[in-house]
Design a protein around this motif. Structure first.
Motif, PDB file in Angstrom:
ATOM      1  N   ASP A   1     -54.072  19.311  20.948  1.00  0.00           N
ATOM      2  CA  ASP A   1     -52.977  19.320  19.973  1.00  0.00           C
ATOM      3  C   ASP A   1     -52.050  20.491  20.263  1.00  0.00           C
ATOM      4  N   ALA A   2     -50.774  20.324  19.984  1.00  0.00           N
ATOM      5  CA  ALA A   2     -49.787  21.376  20.244  1.00  0.00           C
ATOM      6  C   ALA A   2     -48.708  21.317  19.188  1.00  0.00           C
ATOM      7  N   PHE A   3     -48.007  22.424  19.013  1.00  0.00           N
ATOM      8  CA  PHE A   3     -46.919  22.459  18.044  1.00  0.00           C
ATOM      9  C   PHE A   3     -45.747  21.602  18.523  1.00  0.00           C
ATOM     10  N   VAL A   4     -45.094  20.955  17.574  1.00  0.00           N
ATOM     11  CA  VAL A   4     -43.933  20.111  17.859  1.00  0.00           C
ATOM     12  C   VAL A   4     -42.676  20.958  17.709  1.00  0.00           C
ATOM     13  N   ASP A   5     -41.797  20.901  18.685  1.00  0.00           N
ATOM     14  CA  ASP A   5     -40.584  21.724  18.639  1.00  0.00           C
ATOM     15  C   ASP A   5     -39.477  20.991  17.875  1.00  0.00           C
ATOM     16  N   GLU A   6     -39.783  20.668  16.609  1.00  0.00           N
ATOM     17  CA  GLU A   6     -38.821  20.026  15.717  1.00  0.00           C
ATOM     18  C   GLU A   6     -38.902  20.678  14.352  1.00  0.00           C
ATOM     19  N   LYS A   7     -37.884  20.465  13.539  1.00  0.00           N
ATOM     20  CA  LYS A   7     -37.925  20.926  12.161  1.00  0.00           C
ATOM     21  C   LYS A   7     -39.117  20.292  11.456  1.00  0.00           C
ATOM     22  N   LEU A   8     -39.705  21.029  10.526  1.00  0.00           N
ATOM     23  CA  LEU A   8     -40.902  20.530   9.855  1.00  0.00           C
ATOM     24  C   LEU A   8     -40.658  19.197   9.171  1.00  0.00           C
ATOM     25  N   SER A   9     -39.502  19.053   8.516  1.00  0.00           N
ATOM     26  CA  SER A   9     -39.224  17.813   7.795  1.00  0.00           C
ATOM     27  C   SER A   9     -39.193  16.609   8.728  1.00  0.00           C
ATOM     28  N   LYS A  10     -38.744  16.815   9.961  1.00  0.00           N
ATOM     29  CA  LYS A  10     -38.694  15.722  10.932  1.00  0.00           C
ATOM     30  C   LYS A  10     -40.034  15.521  11.636  1.00  0.00           C
ATOM     31  N   ALA A  11     -40.863  16.562  11.626  1.00  0.00           N
ATOM     32  CA  ALA A  11     -42.156  16.479  12.312  1.00  0.00           C
ATOM     33  C   ALA A  11     -43.256  15.893  11.433  1.00  0.00           C
ATOM     34  N   VAL A  12     -43.009  15.777  10.123  1.00  0.00           N
ATOM     35  CA  VAL A  12     -44.031  15.257   9.209  1.00  0.00           C
ATOM     36  C   VAL A  12     -44.559  13.889   9.649  1.00  0.00           C
ATOM     37  N   PRO A  13     -43.697  12.901   9.987  1.00  0.00           N
ATOM     38  CA  PRO A  13     -44.232  11.594  10.418  1.00  0.00           C
ATOM     39  C   PRO A  13     -45.146  11.686  11.640  1.00  0.00           C
ATOM     40  N   GLU A  14     -44.819  12.582  12.571  1.00  0.00           N
ATOM     41  CA  GLU A  14     -45.664  12.750  13.753  1.00  0.00           C
ATOM     42  C   GLU A  14     -47.015  13.341  13.366  1.00  0.00           C
ATOM     43  N   ARG A  15     -47.014  14.308  12.453  1.00  0.00           N
ATOM     44  CA  ARG A  15     -48.289  14.888  12.008  1.00  0.00           C
ATOM     45  C   ARG A  15     -49.123  13.851  11.260  1.00  0.00           C
ATOM     46  N   GLU A  16     -48.472  13.032  10.443  1.00  0.00           N
ATOM     47  CA  GLU A  16     -49.199  11.980   9.736  1.00  0.00           C
ATOM     48  C   GLU A  16     -49.792  10.983  10.726  1.00  0.00           C
ATOM     49  N   ARG A  17     -49.059  10.687  11.804  1.00  0.00           N
ATOM     50  CA  ARG A  17     -49.559   9.771  12.821  1.00  0.00           C
ATOM     51  C   ARG A  17     -50.774  10.358  13.540  1.00  0.00           C
ATOM     52  N   ARG A  18     -50.704  11.641  13.880  1.00  0.00           N
ATOM     53  CA  ARG A  18     -51.844  12.279  14.543  1.00  0.00           C
ATOM     54  C   ARG A  18     -53.052  12.332  13.611  1.00  0.00           C
ATOM     55  N   ALA A  19     -52.786  12.577  12.330  1.00  0.00           N
ATOM     56  CA  ALA A  19     -53.889  12.595  11.362  1.00  0.00           C
ATOM     57  C   ALA A  19     -54.556  11.220  11.288  1.00  0.00           C
ATOM     58  N   ARG A  20     -53.759  10.159  11.343  1.00  0.00           N
ATOM     59  CA  ARG A  20     -54.329   8.809  11.323  1.00  0.00           C
ATOM     60  C   ARG A  20     -55.202   8.561  12.546  1.00  0.00           C
ATOM     61  N   ALA A  21     -54.799   9.116  13.701  1.00  0.00           N
ATOM     62  CA  ALA A  21     -55.615   8.972  14.909  1.00  0.00           C
ATOM     63  C   ALA A  21     -56.973   9.645  14.725  1.00  0.00           C
ATOM     64  N   VAL A  22     -56.980  10.814  14.083  1.00  0.00           N
ATOM     65  CA  VAL A  22     -58.238  11.507  13.806  1.00  0.00           C
ATOM     66  C   VAL A  22     -59.095  10.669  12.855  1.00  0.00           C
ATOM     67  N   LEU A  23     -58.478  10.099  11.824  1.00  0.00           N
ATOM     68  CA  LEU A  23     -59.224   9.308  10.844  1.00  0.00           C
ATOM     69  C   LEU A  23     -59.755   8.011  11.458  1.00  0.00           C
ATOM     70  N   GLU A  24     -58.994   7.411  12.361  1.00  0.00           N
ATOM     71  CA  GLU A  24     -59.474   6.209  13.051  1.00  0.00           C
ATOM     72  C   GLU A  24     -60.692   6.524  13.896  1.00  0.00           C
ATOM     73  N   LEU A  25     -60.656   7.667  14.583  1.00  0.00           N
ATOM     74  CA  LEU A  25     -61.830   8.096  15.344  1.00  0.00           C
ATOM     75  C   LEU A  25     -62.999   8.358  14.404  1.00  0.00           C
ATOM     76  N   ASP A  26     -62.730   8.986  13.273  1.00  0.00           N
ATOM     77  CA  ASP A  26     -63.785   9.278  12.303  1.00  0.00           C
ATOM     78  C   ASP A  26     -64.426   7.989  11.792  1.00  0.00           C
ATOM     79  N   ASP A  27     -63.610   6.961  11.557  1.00  0.00           N
ATOM     80  CA  ASP A  27     -64.149   5.668  11.128  1.00  0.00           C
ATOM     81  C   ASP A  27     -65.056   5.073  12.203  1.00  0.00           C
ATOM     82  N   ALA A  28     -64.607   5.138  13.458  1.00  0.00           N
ATOM     83  CA  ALA A  28     -65.398   4.592  14.564  1.00  0.00           C
ATOM     84  C   ALA A  28     -66.701   5.366  14.731  1.00  0.00           C
ATOM     85  N   VAL A  29     -66.645   6.686  14.563  1.00  0.00           N
ATOM     86  CA  VAL A  29     -67.856   7.508  14.658  1.00  0.00           C
ATOM     87  C   VAL A  29     -68.819   7.154  13.532  1.00  0.00           C
TER      88      VAL A  29
END
Length: 324
Positions: A223-251
């Motif tokens: 994981d790395a910091f996104v070089d965008e304003k926080l308000s614009k980066a929120v959807p990307e963070r939510e998407r990455r969080a969903r990837a973690v949760l999908e892995l958690d479901d599979a585990v």
């Protein structure tokens, strides 16, 4: 165990730590006291007095020479910042018992002015304890710059954070900043500490009982910091969080299959994550975030419990216990 000594310079001072560039002021103790308040603190001092507080002293802190106020504020006029961790009832109880025994309050909180309110970014437990005890006043170091409130969290050693507390504190700070000054993620690297904490914070919002520690080490590597304003980066963070949760479901599904096969260990989840994690076998750099999490999720969903041996799980449990 004896404390390891830090390397020193020729002058005998400890060598500067990596990333530390600060050169402190040359102010001696008598020079820190301010006989008169500097003009930049007058408005702040006036707000303190209008709210029924009292300025007890003006001084300069010794590292950067910044002018601060030491003040007594009405306890009912001070609140916690919205982005810090939740108050622990057990910790408040310890504080109230200690204050009851000593009959003293000796640890001032830090406060910033936000519109017409006084907010503390690091004193939630002490403030709550004072209010429970019925105190009318709280002693505070009043910092003129509101943005320092976000940096102060790095100095908060009142109660050690666990991973969940820290990640939720980071994501609350993230949302608060996104709705106000809206800096970029890379500009807030000091305050957020790790990009993985941001992703985990968003994931914990969706799943409070997530075992984030199972994925924290992996996130540190990809994981790395996104070089965008926080308000614009929120959807990307939510998407990455969903990837973690999908892995958690599979585990979780893989763990359930192992339990059906008769495996019983508190470290089954750690075992599955380690089993599907290819990073330990890779040489060179780690793959991109999406590639790694997609690969691990696919492996977890396809994991065959019939190919797992009891000694593999036992060995994994011993490694996890050592890590704790």
């Amino acid at each position: 165990m004896a404390q390891k000594k830090r390397p020193v310079t020729k002058s005998g001072r400890p060598r500067a730590r990596k990333g530390v560039k600060l050169t402190p002021t040359e102010l001696a103790p008598p020079q820190l006291a301010l006989a008169e308040r500097p003009p930049e603190l007058e408005e702040l001092a006036g707000a303190i007095e209008r709210d029924g507080g009292a300025v007890l002293a003006a001084y300069r802190e010794p590292l950067g020479g910044h002018a601060l106020l030491f003040a007594a504020l009405p306890v009912d006029k001070v609140e916690r910042t919205p982005f810090q961790r939740d108050v622990s009832d057990a910790h408040v109880r310890k504080l109230t018992v200690a204050m009851d025994k000593t009959r003293r309050y000796l640890d001032p909180i830090i406060v910033v002015r936000e519109k017409d309110a006084w907010l503390t970014p690091n004193g939630g437990h002490r403030l709550t304890a004072l209010k429970e005890l019925g105190a009318r006043s709280v002693l505070a170091l009043v910092v003129p710059e509101k943005q320092v409130a976000y940096q102060i969290l790095a100095l908060n050693i009142e109660k050690a954070h666990n991973l969940r507390e820290k990640a939720l504190e980071v994501v609350r700070m993230y949302r608060d900043l996104a709705a106000s000054v809206d800096p970029s993620e890379s500009e807030m690297a000091l305050e957020f500490e790790e990009a993985g904490l941001v992703t985990l914070g968003f994931a914990y919002e969706e799943r409070p009982r997530l075992s984030g520690s199972a994925y924290a080490t992996i996130l540190k590597k990809v994981d790395a910091f996104v070089d965008e304003k926080l308000s614009k980066a929120v959807p990307e963070r939510e998407r990455r969080a969903r990837a973690v949760l999908e892995l958690d479901d599979a585990v979780a599904e893989a763990v359930a299959r192992l339990k059906e096969r008769g495996f019983d260990s508190p470290y089954l989840k750690a075992f599955v994550v380690a089993r599907v994690n290819p990073l330990r076998f890779m040489k060179g750099g780690a793959p991109p975030f999406d590639e790694l999490f997609a690969q691990m999720t696919k492996r977890a969903r396809g994991m065959d419990p019939g190919k797992v041996r009891g000694e593999d799980v036992a060995r994994s449990g011993g490694a996890a216990a050592e890590a704790e």
